[in-house]
Design an enzyme around this catalytic site. Structure first.
Site, PDB file in Angstrom:
ATOM      1  N   CYS A 156       0.848  -1.197   0.000  1.00 21.94           N
ATOM      2  CA  CYS A 156       0.000   0.000   0.000  1.00 21.94           C
ATOM      3  C   CYS A 156       0.888   1.254   0.000  1.00 21.94           C
ATOM      4  CB  CYS A 156      -0.949  -0.060   1.184  1.00 21.94           C
ATOM      5  SG  CYS A 156      -2.171   1.259   1.225  1.00 21.94           S
ATOM      6  N   ASP A 213      -9.078  -2.987  -7.439  1.00 13.70           N
ATOM      7  CA  ASP A 213      -8.601  -1.987  -6.483  1.00 13.70           C
ATOM      8  C   ASP A 213      -9.269  -0.660  -6.811  1.00 13.70           C
ATOM      9  OD1 ASP A 213      -7.119  -0.077  -5.008  1.00 13.70           O
ATOM     10  OD2 ASP A 213      -5.317  -1.327  -5.095  1.00 13.70           O
ATOM     11  N   HIS A 245      -7.873  -4.034  -3.346  1.00 11.56           N
ATOM     12  CA  HIS A 245      -6.710  -3.483  -2.665  1.00 11.56           C
ATOM     13  C   HIS A 245      -6.444  -4.308  -1.398  1.00 11.56           C
ATOM     14  CE1 HIS A 245      -3.822  -0.311  -1.871  1.00 11.56           C
ATOM     15  NE2 HIS A 245      -4.220  -0.274  -0.612  1.00 11.56           N
TER      16      HIS A 245
END
Length: 276
Positions: A156, A213, A245
């Site tokens: 991330c 995502d 995600h």
């Protein structure tokens, strides 16, 4: 949350214990890697303006270990990131995850992601790259690490940093970026994004992204792929069509076991083929 002054952060900062408050409740199927046969726990890394906390794990016997820098998510170096370092240590690596937000605040104690984002937004890329240089230096001098075999991986927020650090430090042998943002508006603190450095990249990076995502569009992934074609890095990007995600985050509902396991196998193969 009040920003931590530089004088105070040196004296008070520690790595998190347990999972960040903002990620509760924890999924029942969370992966737990014990520390048996490992040297694992919190350490202090000397940096330009003091020291920062980090979590490191390595085999309890031996030396000259290949080094893996593990770059945190937005939630800090909480239990999930610590567990990942232990997974690497079980495979013979020295893995270190430095706390890269510590000057700006302790995100592990915040229960709402809307409180965390303003803290993280204050973190300068230059500070992060410098702290990672210091972490690498510590690994080589104080933790039996082999600087000739250096890999990096991050998730991330950390996924974006992987691309940037590989451009900053060509000593990196290989990197694996998990769903890190690729494009964005330049600011004084974050002047460049991965797409801006892609064409000049020399370090091979494997990017792992989710087709579903909602924060990273496939258009930006394709833009990155196109820029990478003109680099000498032989980088690759894999997109898992049905993954959201944070599909590697086994403590969250976003976890996708099949894609996570495949990504981990690809990571290990990528490091091996590139000399880490």
């Amino acid at each position: 949350m009040k920003e931590i002054t530089r004088r105070k952060f040196i004296a008070t900062a520690t790595v998190a214990t347990g999972f960040a408050l903002a990620v509760q409740p924890i999924s029942a199927g969370v992966i737990t890697t014990d520390a048996k046969g490992l040297v694992a726990g919190a350490v202090k890394i000397p940096v330009k303006d003091g020291e920062i906390p980090a979590y490191r794990a390595a085999p309890s016997t031996g030396d000259n270990f290949p080094i893996i820098l593990v770059i945190q998510e937005i939630f800090g170096v909480h239990e999930h990131i610590q567990d990942i370092t232990r997974r690497f240590a079980r495979l013979g690596y020295l893995a270190i995850a430095p706390e890269l937000f510590v000057r700006q605040g302790d995100v592990s104690k915040l229960s709402n992601i809307d409180e965390i984002r303003p803290i993280v937004a204050k973190v300068p890329d230059a500070q992060v790259l410098s702290d990672l240089d210091a972490t690498l230096n510590w690994a080589k001098k104080s933790a039996k690490g082999n600087g000739e075999k250096l890999g990096i991986t991050g998730f991330c927020w950390g996924g974006r940093i992987i691309w940037l650090y590989a451009a900053h430090n060509p000593q990196v042998k290989a990197g694996v970026a998990w769903y890190g943002r690729l494009v964005g508006d330049a600011t004084e603190l974050q002047p460049k994004y991965p797409v801006d450095i892609a064409s000049k990249l020399t370090v091979p990076i494997l990017g792992l992204y989710g087709g579903k995502d909602t924060g990273i569009s496939l258009d930006t992934v394709e833009q990155m792929r196109e820029r990478l074609q003109s680099s000498s890095s032989k980088s690759e990007i894999i997109v898992y069509p049905n993954a959201p995600h944070a599909f590697f985050a086994d403590y969250r509902p976003s976890y996708r076991e099949k894609e996570a396991q495949d990504g981990w196998k690809r990571l290990l193969a990528w490091f091996k083929q590139n000399g880490v």
